[in-house]
Each structure stands twice: as C-alpha cells, then as structure tokens.
Scaffold this motif. Structure first.
Motif, PDB file in Angstrom:
ATOM      1  N   VAL A  31     -15.482 -47.294 -22.332  1.00 12.98           N
ATOM      2  CA  VAL A  31     -15.241 -46.438 -21.157  1.00 12.98           C
ATOM      3  C   VAL A  31     -15.953 -47.001 -19.933  1.00 12.98           C
ATOM      4  O   VAL A  31     -15.412 -46.978 -18.820  1.00 12.98           O
ATOM      5  CB  VAL A  31     -15.664 -44.983 -21.438  1.00 12.98           C
ATOM      6  CG1 VAL A  31     -15.412 -44.118 -20.217  1.00 12.98           C
ATOM      7  CG2 VAL A  31     -14.895 -44.439 -22.627  1.00 12.98           C
ATOM      8  N   VAL A  69      -8.361 -47.379 -20.173  1.00  8.67           N
ATOM      9  CA  VAL A  69      -9.220 -46.188 -20.181  1.00  8.67           C
ATOM     10  C   VAL A  69      -8.536 -45.046 -19.443  1.00  8.67           C
ATOM     11  O   VAL A  69      -8.542 -43.895 -19.892  1.00  8.67           O
ATOM     12  CB  VAL A  69     -10.590 -46.518 -19.543  1.00  8.67           C
ATOM     13  CG1 VAL A  69     -11.430 -45.268 -19.417  1.00  8.67           C
ATOM     14  CG2 VAL A  69     -11.321 -47.557 -20.374  1.00  8.67           C
ATOM     15  N   GLU A  70      -7.894 -45.376 -18.307  1.00  5.32           N
ATOM     16  CA  GLU A  70      -7.217 -44.327 -17.534  1.00  5.32           C
ATOM     17  C   GLU A  70      -6.033 -43.751 -18.308  1.00  5.32           C
ATOM     18  O   GLU A  70      -5.695 -42.578 -18.156  1.00  5.32           O
ATOM     19  CB  GLU A  70      -6.745 -44.892 -16.190  1.00  5.32           C
ATOM     20  CG  GLU A  70      -7.900 -45.012 -15.210  1.00  5.32           C
ATOM     21  CD  GLU A  70      -7.512 -45.735 -13.940  1.00  5.32           C
ATOM     22  OE1 GLU A  70      -6.339 -46.085 -13.784  1.00  5.32           O
ATOM     23  OE2 GLU A  70      -8.413 -45.942 -13.110  1.00  5.32           O
ATOM     24  N   THR A 125      -7.684 -41.146 -20.593  1.00  5.15           N
ATOM     25  CA  THR A 125      -8.078 -39.911 -19.892  1.00  5.15           C
ATOM     26  C   THR A 125      -6.836 -39.151 -19.443  1.00  5.15           C
ATOM     27  O   THR A 125      -6.796 -37.927 -19.522  1.00  5.15           O
ATOM     28  CB  THR A 125      -8.963 -40.217 -18.665  1.00  5.15           C
ATOM     29  OG1 THR A 125      -8.249 -41.070 -17.788  1.00  5.15           O
ATOM     30  CG2 THR A 125     -10.264 -40.869 -19.061  1.00  5.15           C
ATOM     31  N   ASP A 164      -5.907 -35.427 -20.468  1.00  9.11           N
ATOM     32  CA  ASP A 164      -5.664 -34.499 -19.365  1.00  9.11           C
ATOM     33  C   ASP A 164      -4.290 -33.848 -19.526  1.00  9.11           C
ATOM     34  O   ASP A 164      -4.142 -32.632 -19.378  1.00  9.11           O
ATOM     35  CB  ASP A 164      -5.743 -35.281 -18.041  1.00  9.11           C
ATOM     36  CG  ASP A 164      -5.790 -34.361 -16.845  1.00  9.11           C
ATOM     37  OD1 ASP A 164      -6.367 -33.263 -16.988  1.00  9.11           O
ATOM     38  OD2 ASP A 164      -5.260 -34.725 -15.794  1.00  9.11           O
ATOM     39  N   LYS A 194      -8.544 -28.001 -17.522  1.00  4.45           N
ATOM     40  CA  LYS A 194      -9.113 -29.194 -16.893  1.00  4.45           C
ATOM     41  C   LYS A 194     -10.592 -29.373 -17.246  1.00  4.45           C
ATOM     42  O   LYS A 194     -11.056 -30.492 -17.436  1.00  4.45           O
ATOM     43  CB  LYS A 194      -8.949 -29.064 -15.379  1.00  4.45           C
ATOM     44  CG  LYS A 194      -9.122 -30.363 -14.640  1.00  4.45           C
ATOM     45  CD  LYS A 194      -7.776 -31.007 -14.385  1.00  4.45           C
ATOM     46  CE  LYS A 194      -7.945 -32.332 -13.682  1.00  4.45           C
ATOM     47  NZ  LYS A 194      -6.734 -33.146 -13.784  1.00  4.45           N
ATOM     48  N   VAL A 228     -11.708 -31.421 -20.413  1.00  4.46           N
ATOM     49  CA  VAL A 228     -11.370 -32.843 -20.572  1.00  4.46           C
ATOM     50  C   VAL A 228     -12.554 -33.664 -21.119  1.00  4.46           C
ATOM     51  O   VAL A 228     -12.379 -34.436 -22.057  1.00  4.46           O
ATOM     52  CB  VAL A 228     -10.833 -33.449 -19.261  1.00  4.46           C
ATOM     53  CG1 VAL A 228     -10.757 -34.959 -19.342  1.00  4.46           C
ATOM     54  CG2 VAL A 228      -9.460 -32.883 -18.950  1.00  4.46           C
ATOM     55  N   PRO A 229     -13.782 -33.501 -20.582  1.00  8.82           N
ATOM     56  CA  PRO A 229     -14.890 -34.298 -21.133  1.00  8.82           C
ATOM     57  C   PRO A 229     -15.088 -34.074 -22.630  1.00  8.82           C
ATOM     58  O   PRO A 229     -15.253 -35.034 -23.385  1.00  8.82           O
ATOM     59  CB  PRO A 229     -16.108 -33.808 -20.342  1.00  8.82           C
ATOM     60  CG  PRO A 229     -15.540 -33.329 -19.061  1.00  8.82           C
ATOM     61  CD  PRO A 229     -14.202 -32.732 -19.396  1.00  8.82           C
ATOM     62  N   TYR A 230     -15.038 -32.804 -23.067  1.00  6.77           N
ATOM     63  CA  TYR A 230     -15.268 -32.537 -24.478  1.00  6.77           C
ATOM     64  C   TYR A 230     -14.137 -33.093 -25.351  1.00  6.77           C
ATOM     65  O   TYR A 230     -14.384 -33.806 -26.328  1.00  6.77           O
ATOM     66  CB  TYR A 230     -15.421 -31.027 -24.717  1.00  6.77           C
ATOM     67  CG  TYR A 230     -15.554 -30.686 -26.187  1.00  6.77           C
ATOM     68  CD1 TYR A 230     -16.700 -31.060 -26.889  1.00  6.77           C
ATOM     69  CD2 TYR A 230     -14.531 -30.063 -26.877  1.00  6.77           C
ATOM     70  CE1 TYR A 230     -16.817 -30.792 -28.236  1.00  6.77           C
ATOM     71  CE2 TYR A 230     -14.644 -29.800 -28.228  1.00  6.77           C
ATOM     72  CZ  TYR A 230     -15.788 -30.161 -28.907  1.00  6.77           C
ATOM     73  OH  TYR A 230     -15.903 -29.917 -30.241  1.00  6.77           O
ATOM     74  N   PHE A 254     -11.959 -35.357 -24.650  1.00  3.31           N
ATOM     75  CA  PHE A 254     -11.933 -36.825 -24.578  1.00  3.31           C
ATOM     76  C   PHE A 254     -12.984 -37.422 -25.524  1.00  3.31           C
ATOM     77  O   PHE A 254     -12.695 -38.320 -26.305  1.00  3.31           O
ATOM     78  CB  PHE A 254     -12.195 -37.297 -23.150  1.00  3.31           C
ATOM     79  CG  PHE A 254     -12.168 -38.792 -22.986  1.00  3.31           C
ATOM     80  CD1 PHE A 254     -10.971 -39.460 -22.817  1.00  3.31           C
ATOM     81  CD2 PHE A 254     -13.331 -39.537 -23.027  1.00  3.31           C
ATOM     82  CE1 PHE A 254     -10.931 -40.834 -22.675  1.00  3.31           C
ATOM     83  CE2 PHE A 254     -13.308 -40.913 -22.894  1.00  3.31           C
ATOM     84  CZ  PHE A 254     -12.094 -41.552 -22.712  1.00  3.31           C
ATOM     85  N   SER A 255     -14.211 -36.889 -25.466  1.00  2.21           N
ATOM     86  CA  SER A 255     -15.268 -37.389 -26.348  1.00  2.21           C
ATOM     87  C   SER A 255     -14.871 -37.217 -27.807  1.00  2.21           C
ATOM     88  O   SER A 255     -15.009 -38.137 -28.621  1.00  2.21           O
ATOM     89  CB  SER A 255     -16.569 -36.620 -26.101  1.00  2.21           C
ATOM     90  OG  SER A 255     -16.892 -36.609 -24.748  1.00  2.21           O
ATOM     91  N   LEU A 256     -14.328 -36.033 -28.105  1.00  2.61           N
ATOM     92  CA  LEU A 256     -13.940 -35.726 -29.484  1.00  2.61           C
ATOM     93  C   LEU A 256     -12.869 -36.700 -29.976  1.00  2.61           C
ATOM     94  O   LEU A 256     -13.021 -37.345 -31.023  1.00  2.61           O
ATOM     95  CB  LEU A 256     -13.387 -34.288 -29.503  1.00  2.61           C
ATOM     96  CG  LEU A 256     -13.217 -33.593 -30.836  1.00  2.61           C
ATOM     97  CD1 LEU A 256     -14.579 -33.408 -31.490  1.00  2.61           C
ATOM     98  CD2 LEU A 256     -12.558 -32.239 -30.628  1.00  2.61           C
ATOM     99  N   LEU A 286     -18.350 -27.267 -34.125  1.00  3.10           N
ATOM    100  CA  LEU A 286     -18.603 -27.376 -32.688  1.00  3.10           C
ATOM    101  C   LEU A 286     -17.394 -26.861 -31.894  1.00  3.10           C
ATOM    102  O   LEU A 286     -17.534 -26.042 -30.981  1.00  3.10           O
ATOM    103  CB  LEU A 286     -18.857 -28.852 -32.349  1.00  3.10           C
ATOM    104  CG  LEU A 286     -19.896 -29.205 -31.305  1.00  3.10           C
ATOM    105  CD1 LEU A 286     -21.209 -28.523 -31.595  1.00  3.10           C
ATOM    106  CD2 LEU A 286     -20.074 -30.715 -31.259  1.00  3.10           C
TER     107      LEU A 286
END
Lengths: 164, 261
Positions: free
Chosen positions: B51, B68-69, B72, B76, B88, B91-93, B95-97, B135
């Motif tokens: 990333v 990478v885009e 994401t 998204d 929206k 997205v971080p969670y 994406f990480s998962l 989680l």
C-alpha cells in the motif's frame, strides 16, 4: 488436527498476535494510507470532471463565436452581393445609354451619307444623261449630218441608259 | 515419518514457538511468538509495503499506484453497493480486513517448500479467523446499538410479521444473527484448511507411489500431480474468493447495523 489439539496451548498467543498485527495493519494501512489513496483518487476524479467541464464550456463558447461570425459573414456577403448587383445594373444602364447615343449618332451619319450618296448618284446620272445626249447628238450630226431635236435625243438616250 | 515415505497432511497446521519465546506471557496467558505469528507479521509487512508503494499520490498513477487504487476502489464500491453512502467510513476497516486475509491466503500458497522454508497459513486456524469474525461482529453490534439504541432489536422482527408469530420469529432471527460470527470465521478456516489438506494428500500420493514403483507412479502419481496443478489454480481462486466473501459478509452485516431492514 492441530487446530483443536493445540488450541489450549496456543489460543492466547494466536489471539494476541492476531490483534497486534491486524491492529497494526488497521491503523497503519487502513487509517494511515488508505484515506490518502482515496483522496488522491477523488482529487483526480474532480480534476478530470473540472477539466471536462471547462472543455465543454470552451467548446460552447467557440460554437457561439462561430455562429456569430457566420451571421456577420453572411450579412457582409449579402451586402457585397447587393453592391455588386447595384454596380452591375448601373454599369449596364450607362452602357445602354451610351450605346443608344452612339447608335443615334451613327444612324444620323448613315442617313446623311446615304442621302448624299443618293444625291450624288442622281446628279451623276443626270450628268451622264447630259453628256450622253450631247455625245449622241454630236455623233449623229457628225456621222449622219442630222441635226436632231434635243428632247428626242435625250429621251432616246434615257431609254437606252435605262434598258442598257 | 519421511523414512516411511508417508506424509502427515495435518502436520502443516501445527504451531510451534520460534526464537525460544515459549515462555512469553502476559498475566499467565502464553503469548509465544509462533510460526503463525511470524506469517501474520510477514503479511502485515508486505501489505504495508504494497500500500505504501501505491500511496505516491501522483496525479497520473503508475502501475503500482493503479493496483492499490483498484483495491481501494473495489472496497469503496463494495461498501457503496451494500451499505450506501453511510458505508464510506468503514473503508479503512474493510480494506484492512480484505487485504490482510488475501495476503495471508496467498502467502500460505507460496511454494516456499522448494527453498526449504515452510509457509504457514494462519487463516487455516479458527483461533485466528475467529478473532477477525468476532471483531467484525462486535463492530456490527456496537454500531447498531449506538445508532439505533434498543430499536436495533427490531432487526429480529422483519416487516409484516403477524403479531402471534413475533416471539417465534424473534428467536429464529436472533439465533441466525448469533450464528454469524461462527459461520464467518469457520467458513474461512474450513476453506483454507480443506484446500491445503487436499494438496498435501495428493502430494503424498505422488511421493509414495514414486517411492514404490514406476508403474504405480504412472497410474497414481502422475494423475495426482496433474490434478494438483489444477487444484493449485483453484486454491488461488479460493484464496481470493474467501477474502472477498469475508469482506462482503461483513459489509452485509454492517448494512443491517446501519440501515436496519
């Protein structure tokens, strides 16, 4: 099956390290980097949209300018055509006038010349008659010794001149 | 084991502490740094490298940034489709998962045995997948209760349920809701373990028949080997699909929490 056989010995280690590494991933990658990447994408999308909008506006403006230019151009052309037509009409009229004037002068000259020619013809014919009558009388008096009447000679000459 | 020409297909899942960390503990709970932890660390590091390589923020992206885009954008889009505009912020969670599971699955499939190393697939342990599923489930419950307070429990009573049916339906829906974390974690663990066991069993056929005789190798070993090649491709697909399914189901559950029914 190690997953179950080793569960009692390893579950705490598994859970602990999973939380550590996934948590690290979440905070560093998910919270740290992903928003930046998404922001870059959003920025690019916005820029593309803006550029497209500007290009569209410029195109519309160019179209409008072209349309107005075309209208102006058409008006100018029509005006020029009208000027040309007018000038052509005037020139044609002037030419016709001048031609007519010249024609009338020529006609007058011709008529005068023809009458002069006719006059000359007539006087020439009369002179020829006189000369022929005189010559005829002289010839007759000298050859035949006759003294002929002037009018008789003239009519005979006229008859011979006419019927040749 | 090797002397007898036999392969234990379950041996690949065994966990053993590394670097003499057997006795590490917090409050009596053992937290030995095991081979499983090592591969979690490798997955984390590679994911960060991947990333970070794509976070160059160039207006015209290179290949790496494009890759990478794409990921994401994919996450998204998935959240937008399943949760809507409210999705929206997840997205971080998600994406990480998704990426963490994807990297773990792919890393476990790497043929590192060729170099004498042993890839370990920590997603084939329910003690690891369970953490992720609990989680996700916790986030669903916390978001649901924070956003809708006790109204969240109307999730268990679908619209148009006849009044006499409500108690029975409530219980059924509650059970199906409570089963979610288990199904989420077990699905990933089972899919990854099954594929690895299958590959290991087939490879043991190849080795045993090869050791026995040439004729046996021709009729049993060679077809097994060809089958293994196909199943390797299938496992790569499964690795991607299981990561996708885990992320997708988390999105679907988040949708329940965000928008109820």
């Amino acid at each position: 099956m190690p997953q179950i056989a080793q569960l009692a010995a390893t579950y705490s280690s598994q859970i602990f390290w999973m939380l550590v590494f996934f948590g690290f991933t979440f905070f560093v990658v998910g919270r740290g980097m992903v928003p930046k990447v998404m922001e870059t994408v959003a920025q690019r999308d916005k820029q593309i949209a803006d550029d497209l909008f500007a290009a569209e506006r410029a195109r519309k403006q160019a179209d409008e300018e072209e349309a107005s230019w075309r209208a102006r151009e058409n008006a100018n052309r029509a005006e020029a055509q009208a000027l040309i037509a007018d000038a052509r009409g005037k020139a044609a009229a002037a030419t016709a006038d001048r031609l007519a004037a010249a024609q009338s002068v020529i006609d007058g000259t011709l008529a005068a010349a023809e009458s002069r020619i006719a006059e000359a013809c007539r006087s020439a014919a009369a002179e020829i008659e006189d000369v022929a009558a005189d010559a005829t009388r002289d010839i007759v008096s000298r050859v035949a010794g006759l003294s002929l009447d002037d009018s008789a000679v003239r009519s005979a000459v006229k008859e011979n001149l006419v019927h040749g | 084991m090797a002397a007898e020409g036999k392969v234990d297909p379950m041996h690949q899942f065994s966990i053993h502490p590394l670097f003499g960390s057997d006795s590490w503990n917090i409050g009596g709970y053992n937290i030995a740094f095991t081979n499983s932890s090592l591969w979690m660390a490798i997955a984390t590091v590679l994911l960060i490298v991947f990333v970070a390589g794509g976070a160059k923020r160039q207006l015209v992206p290179g290949r790496w940034q494009m890759a990478v885009e794409t990921f994401t954008g994919f996450i998204d889009g998935m959240l937008a489709a399943n949760v809507g505009p409210n999705g929206k912020k997840y997205v971080p969670y998600i994406f990480s998962l998704f990426m963490f599971i994807l990297f773990a699955n792919f890393l476990g499939l790497l043929p590192l045995g060729v170099f004498g190393l042993h890839a370990f697939t920590f997603t084939s342990h329910f003690s690891a997948t369970g953490v992720l599923s609990i989680l996700s489930f916790s986030i669903v419950i916390i978001v649901g209760l924070a956003k809708h307070k006790l109204h969240f429990f109307s999730l268990f009573v679908p619209h148009g349920t006849p009044v006499p049916m409500i108690p029975a339906i409530f219980v059924v829906e509650l059970i199906s809701f409570l089963v979610r974390p288990f199904s989420l974690g077990l699905r990933l663990f089972v899919a990854m373990m099954a594929g690895h066991v299958l590959l290991e069993v087939l490879s043991s056929f190849v080795i045993s028949s090869g050791n026995a005789s040439l004729g046996l190798f021709a009729i049993a070993g060679l077809p097994s080997f060809i089958l293994m090649i196909g199943i390797c491709a299938l496992e790569l697909l499964v690795a991607g699909i299981q990561a996708y399914v885990f992320a997708l189901l988390t999105c679907v559950y988040l949708n329940d929490a965000e928008n109820l029914h």
